[in-house]
Design an enzyme around this catalytic site. Structure first.
Site, PDB file in Angstrom:
ATOM      1  N   ARG A 180       0.983  -1.186   0.181  1.00 56.19           N
ATOM      2  CA  ARG A 180      -0.036   0.172  -0.065  1.00 56.19           C
ATOM      3  C   ARG A 180       0.838   1.152   0.121  1.00 56.19           C
ATOM      4  O   ARG A 180       0.578   2.161  -0.705  1.00 56.19           O
ATOM      5  CB  ARG A 180      -1.014  -0.166   1.331  1.00 56.19           C
ATOM      6  CG  ARG A 180      -2.221  -1.161   1.068  1.00 56.19           C
ATOM      7  CD  ARG A 180      -3.007  -1.078   2.158  1.00 56.19           C
ATOM      8  NE  ARG A 180      -3.754   0.459   2.521  1.00 56.19           N
ATOM      9  CZ  ARG A 180      -4.336   1.025   3.206  1.00 56.19           C
ATOM     10  NH1 ARG A 180      -4.056   0.378   4.393  1.00 56.19           N
ATOM     11  NH2 ARG A 180      -4.864   2.206   3.204  1.00 56.19           N
ATOM     12  N   CYS A 239      -0.154   6.572   9.292  1.00 62.61           N
ATOM     13  CA  CYS A 239      -0.755   5.392   8.556  1.00 62.61           C
ATOM     14  C   CYS A 239      -1.967   5.450   7.356  1.00 62.61           C
ATOM     15  O   CYS A 239      -2.029   6.580   6.922  1.00 62.61           O
ATOM     16  CB  CYS A 239      -1.345   4.394   9.589  1.00 62.61           C
ATOM     17  SG  CYS A 239      -2.466   4.952  10.751  1.00 62.61           S
TER      18      CYS A 239
END
Length: 282
Positions: A180, A239
């Site tokens: 990701r 994050c």
């Protein structure tokens, strides 16, 4: 004192302290009600359930990320409603290696409550240690007297991070999985990639094969390598939505490296801002 507590230590604390509250934060980002079902099926006796979306987040606007922080006063009142006093030791746990419990740990310190630790290894470690479990709804506790105190943590918002991007010794650390981070296999956010200049430290790298945190000395050595000569205060953790960035902060705290800051909005807020730069690849 370590921010982590072992199952054996928790057993002793529950047996000797009159004011301890276990908060089960078990959750699943792709199935938001799964944690509540798991709690109802089995949880540490006397625990209450804390829902990541409902208790640890505010309403989403489309621009403030997937798990925006609520108002500090609201959160303090909510935790008091669950039975937290100024003197309560809150033990946060989950079924995911501390992934969600770390968010509660950080947020309680954000409203000035120092009496919080995370159950190392979570519910699985409690079971493995022979800890009792109960099922059903949580037993209601009397409302507590928890109130706001000065924050024990630091954070940055989008405007500050954007205005200082690439300046000085600041290092942005992204806690998402490497794919990701590189902009591959993005399924949670509408834009793939990462904040330019960020480093990647997957939060699960803080854990050993048993699902508990690595020893403090090992965590310290690994984080010093990530820091590359910087002070902890030079680091900003983030994050996807401000949840697993707290896991990296917890790991640093356990390693004796206090002072890093959180960007709560994280990638889900950053990528929603018009004109915010995006990087692809490693």
């Amino acid at each position: 004192m370590s921010p982590l507590i072992s199952a054996a230590e928790l057993k002793a604390l529950l047996a000797t302290s009159p004011d301890v509250l276990v908060c089960d934060c078990s959750f699943d980002l792709t199935e938001p009600q799964a944690g509540a079902r798991a709690f109802a099926a089995a949880h540490v006796p006397g625990a209450v359930y804390v829902h990541v979306d409902k208790d640890l987040s505010a309403a989403k606007t489309g621009l403030n990320g997937r798990h925006p922080l609520p108002e500090r006063a609201w959160f303090a009142a909510r935790m008091a409603e669950l039975g937290v006093n100024q003197s309560t030791w809150v033990i946060a746990c989950d079924n995911a290696g501390g992934m969600y419990a770390a968010r509660l740990w950080w947020m309680l310190r954000w409203i000035g409550h120092a009496g919080v630790r995370v159950l190392d290894g979570g519910v699985p470690a409690w079971r493995a240690a022979g800890g009792e479990m109960e099922s059903g709804a949580a037993v209601a506790r009397p409302a507590g007297d928890l109130a706001l105190r000065p924050s024990l943590v630091e954070m940055v918002d989008f405007a500050e991070l954007r205005s200082t991007l690439g300046r000085g010794r600041r290092l942005i650390v992204d806690a998402r999985a490497a794919d990701r981070f590189r902009g591959e296999n993005e399924t949670l956010d509408p834009v793939a990639g990462h904040i330019p200049g960020a480093a990647n430290r997957f939060f699960r790298d803080n854990l050993g094969a048993d699902g508990a945190f690595k020893p403090a000395a090992q965590l310290r050595a690994e984080w010093l390598e990530v820091m590359a000569g910087r002070a902890p205060t030079d680091l900003v953790q983030h994050c996807g939505s401000g949840v697993t960035g707290c896991h990296n902060l917890l790991a640093m705290e356990a390693a004796g490296l206090s002072g890093a800051r959180l960007y709560p909005g994280s990638w889900s807020e950053w990528c929603a801002q018009p004109g915010a730069p995006v990087a692809i690849g490693s």
